[in-house]
Design a protein around this motif. Structure first.
Motif, PDB file in Angstrom:
ATOM      1  N   MET A 335       0.821  -1.204   0.000  1.00  0.00           N
ATOM      2  CA  MET A 335       0.000   0.000   0.000  1.00  0.00           C
ATOM      3  C   MET A 335       0.862   1.265   0.000  1.00  0.00           C
ATOM      4  O   MET A 335       0.565   2.236  -0.705  1.00  0.00           O
ATOM      5  CB  MET A 335      -0.929   0.014   1.224  1.00  0.00           C
ATOM      6  CG  MET A 335      -1.952  -1.101   1.270  1.00  0.00           C
ATOM      7  SD  MET A 335      -3.154  -1.040  -0.086  1.00  0.00           S
ATOM      8  CE  MET A 335      -2.590  -2.447  -1.070  1.00  0.00           C
ATOM      9  N   VAL A 336       1.941   1.245   0.785  1.00  0.00           N
ATOM     10  CA  VAL A 336       2.835   2.406   0.843  1.00  0.00           C
ATOM     11  C   VAL A 336       3.511   2.622  -0.501  1.00  0.00           C
ATOM     12  O   VAL A 336       3.609   3.756  -1.009  1.00  0.00           O
ATOM     13  CB  VAL A 336       3.883   2.221   1.959  1.00  0.00           C
ATOM     14  CG1 VAL A 336       4.968   3.308   1.857  1.00  0.00           C
ATOM     15  CG2 VAL A 336       3.220   2.281   3.325  1.00  0.00           C
ATOM     16  N   GLN A 337       3.981   1.541  -1.114  1.00  0.00           N
ATOM     17  CA  GLN A 337       4.638   1.645  -2.408  1.00  0.00           C
ATOM     18  C   GLN A 337       3.662   2.119  -3.494  1.00  0.00           C
ATOM     19  O   GLN A 337       4.051   2.849  -4.416  1.00  0.00           O
ATOM     20  CB  GLN A 337       5.237   0.302  -2.802  1.00  0.00           C
ATOM     21  CG  GLN A 337       6.437  -0.097  -1.946  1.00  0.00           C
ATOM     22  CD  GLN A 337       6.955  -1.485  -2.274  1.00  0.00           C
ATOM     23  OE1 GLN A 337       6.660  -2.032  -3.333  1.00  0.00           O
ATOM     24  NE2 GLN A 337       7.714  -2.069  -1.353  1.00  0.00           N
ATOM     25  N   ALA A 338       2.394   1.703  -3.366  1.00  0.00           N
ATOM     26  CA  ALA A 338       1.392   2.119  -4.354  1.00  0.00           C
ATOM     27  C   ALA A 338       1.088   3.614  -4.249  1.00  0.00           C
ATOM     28  O   ALA A 338       0.722   4.260  -5.235  1.00  0.00           O
ATOM     29  CB  ALA A 338       0.111   1.315  -4.171  1.00  0.00           C
ATOM     30  N   PRO A 340      -0.784   7.259  -2.951  1.00  0.00           N
ATOM     31  CA  PRO A 340      -2.183   7.697  -2.911  1.00  0.00           C
ATOM     32  C   PRO A 340      -3.009   7.033  -4.011  1.00  0.00           C
ATOM     33  O   PRO A 340      -2.484   6.822  -5.104  1.00  0.00           O
ATOM     34  CB  PRO A 340      -2.071   9.216  -3.146  1.00  0.00           C
ATOM     35  CG  PRO A 340      -0.668   9.556  -2.738  1.00  0.00           C
ATOM     36  CD  PRO A 340       0.149   8.364  -3.108  1.00  0.00           C
ATOM     37  N   PRO A 341      -4.254   6.690  -3.735  1.00  0.00           N
ATOM     38  CA  PRO A 341      -5.001   6.933  -2.496  1.00  0.00           C
ATOM     39  C   PRO A 341      -4.822   5.833  -1.440  1.00  0.00           C
ATOM     40  O   PRO A 341      -5.481   5.879  -0.397  1.00  0.00           O
ATOM     41  CB  PRO A 341      -6.455   6.953  -2.984  1.00  0.00           C
ATOM     42  CG  PRO A 341      -6.449   5.932  -4.081  1.00  0.00           C
ATOM     43  CD  PRO A 341      -5.119   6.072  -4.770  1.00  0.00           C
ATOM     44  N   TYR A 342      -3.968   4.847  -1.714  1.00  0.00           N
ATOM     45  CA  TYR A 342      -3.823   3.726  -0.781  1.00  0.00           C
ATOM     46  C   TYR A 342      -3.139   4.138   0.513  1.00  0.00           C
ATOM     47  O   TYR A 342      -3.574   3.769   1.598  1.00  0.00           O
ATOM     48  CB  TYR A 342      -3.071   2.581  -1.461  1.00  0.00           C
ATOM     49  CG  TYR A 342      -3.784   2.097  -2.706  1.00  0.00           C
ATOM     50  CD1 TYR A 342      -4.877   1.255  -2.607  1.00  0.00           C
ATOM     51  CD2 TYR A 342      -3.399   2.539  -3.963  1.00  0.00           C
ATOM     52  CE1 TYR A 342      -5.551   0.836  -3.736  1.00  0.00           C
ATOM     53  CE2 TYR A 342      -4.071   2.129  -5.102  1.00  0.00           C
ATOM     54  CZ  TYR A 342      -5.151   1.275  -4.987  1.00  0.00           C
ATOM     55  OH  TYR A 342      -5.821   0.872  -6.100  1.00  0.00           O
ATOM     56  N   ARG A 343      -2.054   4.869   0.393  1.00  0.00           N
ATOM     57  CA  ARG A 343      -1.384   5.431   1.577  1.00  0.00           C
ATOM     58  C   ARG A 343      -0.809   6.785   1.200  1.00  0.00           C
ATOM     59  O   ARG A 343      -0.306   6.976   0.101  1.00  0.00           O
ATOM     60  CB  ARG A 343      -0.255   4.502   2.058  1.00  0.00           C
ATOM     61  CG  ARG A 343      -0.707   3.147   2.584  1.00  0.00           C
ATOM     62  CD  ARG A 343      -1.490   3.260   3.885  1.00  0.00           C
ATOM     63  NE  ARG A 343      -1.802   1.942   4.446  1.00  0.00           N
ATOM     64  CZ  ARG A 343      -2.911   1.266   4.200  1.00  0.00           C
ATOM     65  NH1 ARG A 343      -3.837   1.770   3.390  1.00  0.00           N
ATOM     66  NH2 ARG A 343      -3.130   0.082   4.760  1.00  0.00           N
ATOM     67  N   TYR A 344      -0.884   7.693   2.148  1.00  0.00           N
ATOM     68  CA  TYR A 344      -0.346   9.046   1.917  1.00  0.00           C
ATOM     69  C   TYR A 344       0.922   9.237   2.729  1.00  0.00           C
ATOM     70  O   TYR A 344       1.110   8.645   3.759  1.00  0.00           O
ATOM     71  CB  TYR A 344      -1.388  10.095   2.341  1.00  0.00           C
ATOM     72  CG  TYR A 344      -2.549  10.170   1.381  1.00  0.00           C
ATOM     73  CD1 TYR A 344      -2.527  11.048   0.299  1.00  0.00           C
ATOM     74  CD2 TYR A 344      -3.667   9.373   1.552  1.00  0.00           C
ATOM     75  CE1 TYR A 344      -3.594  11.147  -0.584  1.00  0.00           C
ATOM     76  CE2 TYR A 344      -4.741   9.432   0.664  1.00  0.00           C
ATOM     77  CZ  TYR A 344      -4.693  10.324  -0.398  1.00  0.00           C
ATOM     78  OH  TYR A 344      -5.749  10.396  -1.279  1.00  0.00           O
TER      79      TYR A 344
END
Length: 344
Positions: A335-338, A340-344
């Protein structure tokens, strides 16, 4: 050729046979289940009652579920034991609150900082393999894990303002077992009470606040009337809750009714997702009863770092816990690597 005499004779014999051996049609008695939720009546109006009413209607007399709210049949902490023994047929709860004797119990409810959004829960269970792990762990103890879903985030609602981590010190907080275990390092004093006693405990001063839900639930059940502040930082972005059944009782249910149960429960998960998601934003702006406070990001990063260390402590307790923690870490890294909007 069929003569009139033969026709009458044949008809008479057939009629006599019918009278001698009448067909007996008996309506099968409906399957009846007793189900208890961890939620009190006010919350249950949203999070479970519509699903049970829908199932009872669609089942059309073949099966009926009697719904009971928090602590009506047994205390919430005894839900698992009652279901395992068959006293209760079906349960809606997180693993943590009902004292489930499995290696996955600590991850139910609010596992600290593991989830950011409600969609993280179904993604982890359906895409990352948690569903299979839960099914296997509960089958070992005679319980059918039917489905998992997400609810609201876990924020603090308190009588005193929280603007820094120091403000948490000494606060008597109603929360979940694992969340309480994590929060003690910041000076929080976890308190366990029957759900229906929380409002009075806040009024009498036995409690200083709660870390049990998001703002939607705080307003819905009346806790916004007896607290004053709402901390926008949360220790989890979503609650993990489940539907369970006694395995023997589940196996007695015909496949089409099993599928109907699964479908109604999945619809229930979906309802809660959008009900909470909309409510969390709307009530912060338009609620009118609670003042919002925030711990600065730089200071809150201390809590996030502590959560990762806590995950490692949990992982060291058993191979199953280690496997779940590994999945949670992998998911969050993705999620972090993906971005926004998955992680900011």
């Amino acid at each position: 050729m069929t003569t009139r005499r033969k026709f009458l004779t044949t008809g008479a014999l057939a009629g006599a046979a019918s009278l001698a051996a009448p067909a007996v049609v008996r309506a099968q008695a409906p399957i009846k289940w007793r189900m208890q939720t961890y939620a009190g009546a006010a919350l249950g109006e949203h999070v479970i009652k519509p699903a049970i009413e829908a199932f009872n209607t669609i089942a059309n007399g073949q099966m009926e579920i009697e719904l009971y709210y928090a602590d009506q049949l047994v205390p919430t902490a005894e839900l698992f034991q009652a279901m395992q023994s068959g006293t209760i047929d079906c349960v809606q709860s997180d693993d943590d609150s009902m004292a489930s004797p499995t290696d996955v119990t600590v991850f139910g409810g609010y596992f600290p900082l593991a989830l950011r959004y409600s969609l993280d829960v179904p993604a982890l269970f359906t895409k990352y393999g948690l569903k299979a792990i839960w099914e296997e762990e509960y089958a070992k103890v005679g319980v059918k894990h039917i489905s998992a879903g997400s609810w609201d985030p876990c924020n603090f609602s308190t009588k005193k303002p929280i603007n820094s981590l120091k403000d948490l010190e000494g606060l008597r907080i109603f929360t979940f077992p694992t969340a309480g275990r994590f929060l003690t390092q910041f000076g929080v004093v976890p308190v366990t009470l029957p759900w229906e006693d929380v409002e009075v405990a806040l009024q009498t001063g036995e409690l200083d606040g709660l870390a049990w839900s998001g703002i939607t639930e705080v307003y819905t059940v009346g806790w916004a009337n007896v607290t004053d502040y709402f901390l926008t930082n949360n220790i989890s972005g979503a609650w993990i809750g489940h539907f369970f059944a006694n395995m023997d009782r589940w196996n007695e249910v015909p496949p089409h009714l099993q599928k109907m149960l699964e479908t109604c429960f999945e619809q229930s998960h979906y309802y809660r997702q959008h009900w909470y998601w909309a409510g969390e934003a709307d009530l912060r702006i338009n609620g009118g009863k609670l003042k919002l406070t925030t711990i600065p990001d730089a200071e809150w990063a201390t809590v996030q770092d502590a959560a990762v260390k806590f995950w490692d402590e949990i992982a060291a307790e058993s191979p199953v816990k280690a496997k779940v923690v590994e999945i949670i870490k992998k998911y969050n890294e993705t999620m972090v690597q993906a971005g926004p909007p998955y992680r900011y």
